[in-house]
Design an enzyme around this catalytic site. Sequence first.
Site, PDB file in Angstrom:
ATOM      1  N   ASP A   1       0.824  -1.203   0.000  1.00 36.15           N
ATOM      2  CA  ASP A   1       0.000   0.000   0.000  1.00 36.15           C
ATOM      3  C   ASP A   1       0.862   1.259   0.000  1.00 36.15           C
ATOM      4  O   ASP A   1       1.466   1.595   1.023  1.00 36.15           O
ATOM      5  CB  ASP A   1      -0.879  -0.049   1.264  1.00 36.15           C
ATOM      6  CG  ASP A   1      -1.753   1.176   1.415  1.00 36.15           C
ATOM      7  OD1 ASP A   1      -1.962   1.889   0.422  1.00 36.15           O
ATOM      8  OD2 ASP A   1      -2.227   1.416   2.540  1.00 36.15           O
TER       9      ASP A   1
ATOM     10  N   ASP B   1      -1.881   5.876  -5.000  1.00 37.58           N
ATOM     11  CA  ASP B   1      -2.177   4.955  -3.904  1.00 37.58           C
ATOM     12  C   ASP B   1      -2.563   3.582  -4.430  1.00 37.58           C
ATOM     13  O   ASP B   1      -3.685   3.365  -4.873  1.00 37.58           O
ATOM     14  CB  ASP B   1      -3.316   5.542  -3.058  1.00 37.58           C
ATOM     15  CG  ASP B   1      -3.667   4.656  -1.869  1.00 37.58           C
ATOM     16  OD1 ASP B   1      -2.889   3.723  -1.569  1.00 37.58           O
ATOM     17  OD2 ASP B   1      -4.711   4.903  -1.246  1.00 37.58           O
TER      18      ASP B   1
END
Length: 444
Positions: free
Chosen positions: A129, A319
């Site tokens: 992430d 992201d």
Amino acid sequence: MAVVRAPLCFLLFVLVILYPLAIAFHLPHENPQGPAAHRGKFSNIARRSVTLDLKRNPNYNPNGPAEYARALRKWGAEVPQQLVHSLAAMGDPGGKTGEVDAESIKNDREYLSRVGFGTPLQWLNMDLDTGSADVWVYSTETQPEVAKYHTLWKMEESSTAKKVENGSWMITYGDGSAAWGNIYHDTVSLASITIPNATVESALSAAPPLAGDPDLDGIFGLSYGLPSLTTPPQQTLLSALLPHLESPLFTVDLHHHSSHKPSSYTFGTIPASHHTGHAPLHYTRLIPQAQYWQFAYRGIHVEGQEEWYINPLFNAIADTGTTLMLLSRPTAELYYGSVPGAWRNYTLGGIWTFPCSGYKLPDFEIGLVADIGGVEEAVIAVPGRYMNYSAFTDGTGTCMGGLQEWGYDEFGIFGDVFLKAVYAVFDVGAARIGFAQKVLEPEV
Ligand SMILES: *[C@@H]1O[C@H](CO)[C@@H](O)[C@H](O)[C@H]1NC(C)=O
Ligand SMILES: *[C@@H]1O[C@H](CO)[C@@H](O)[C@H](O)[C@H]1NC(C)=O
Ligand SMILES: *[C@@H]1O[C@H](CO)[C@@H](O)[C@H](O)[C@H]1NC(C)=O
Ligand SMILES: *[C@@H]1O[C@H](CO)[C@@H](O)[C@H](O)[C@H]1NC(C)=O
């Protein structure tokens, strides 16, 4: 030419953007544990590069509204009440009870990576992430109702695990939900790179939006410049990893679900084989004092429209841990203005939907800021078919868009919908992010 921010714009930026993020992530003003702070201390470490192939989650079942709610929570935005109610109503009718169960069916993630923890190594499925900085796992300490969905890290079976006395960590979200636990130091193995004595955060509990995904055993944060949410402060895994890398960067190559190519992360080098055939890499500086992979961009354009929409305030975070693109209302309206019959479904909190058939969705184009050094401005096109995130299974022939709106003005989240269209270089050492338009597989 770099975007010039007037002081007023900057103030607005701080208030409007950083303040809500601060609520979501306890964003500190300093970065004592940042990547740069730890370079140079490890001259005797062999520097390497490795590629990590990401497995497509076999249980992947796109649920657009749930992804939208998850993204809003992650980034500290309010989740509309109607959406919460609709998601609850969509819960599995098969007799299971409780929010954890309902969410677990729907919230599956598309990409997971195997990461090893401890001695001997225990392999867990992690979500890599770029939108957070902590590495946390479910473990034998996790509260049983939450733990039963996951493969657990058994720290008691690791000869190298050491608890950080009185250490703790906590992630809180805009809606008040949270994950928290204890801190350990242990060996972490990413592909064949072994990082001794790395910070591993063990979850005592996690609230449903996080806990509900049964295929995911933890989050592996790779955010730029963001300290981990630990007390006392701990070195982030990204900064512990850097001294082991040939070059202080990693690349991300995600593929659309229609593609048969594996997605991968490469640490330490930009493999030549990976970008042959793609457009050249275009680099953009991260915004000053960036605490995420945050960069300014210049404008957007929708295929078939005459004008570009240029705005000096446009900026976004890349992201990998968010599925959708979240952009401002004017941007969403501009795009869906070119999609015949598109509408917002207010029962689902205003999610953009459109009829599934009868036309081709227009490409969505992003104009990047010119690189320092005068390289031409570059345009990344997200193909129309990637802008079609999922089809509702209710028989209405309605599809949901991969671009959704939120209330943060011109601050956006470029999630997987965007990243699948590019070959991306997350260059920690040079504080920049590079994108190359990828040669995409033809539609199947
Ligand atoms: C941990 O906390 C306890 C109780 O507050 C304290 O007595 C102890 O000294 C602390 N240990 C460390 C290593 O800080
Ligand atoms: C592990 O790291 C911590 C600080 O992050 C340090 O205090 C400790 O001495 C290290 N242990 C080993 C065995 O290197
Ligand atoms: C909105 O979404 C709900 C739930 O999927 C669906 O039942 C309803 O028909 C949709 N309404 C419109 C106007 O699209
Ligand atoms: C959107 O994707 C669905 C499958 O998820 C497909 O059935 C549909 O034809 C697509 N619609 C458009 C307009 O691309």
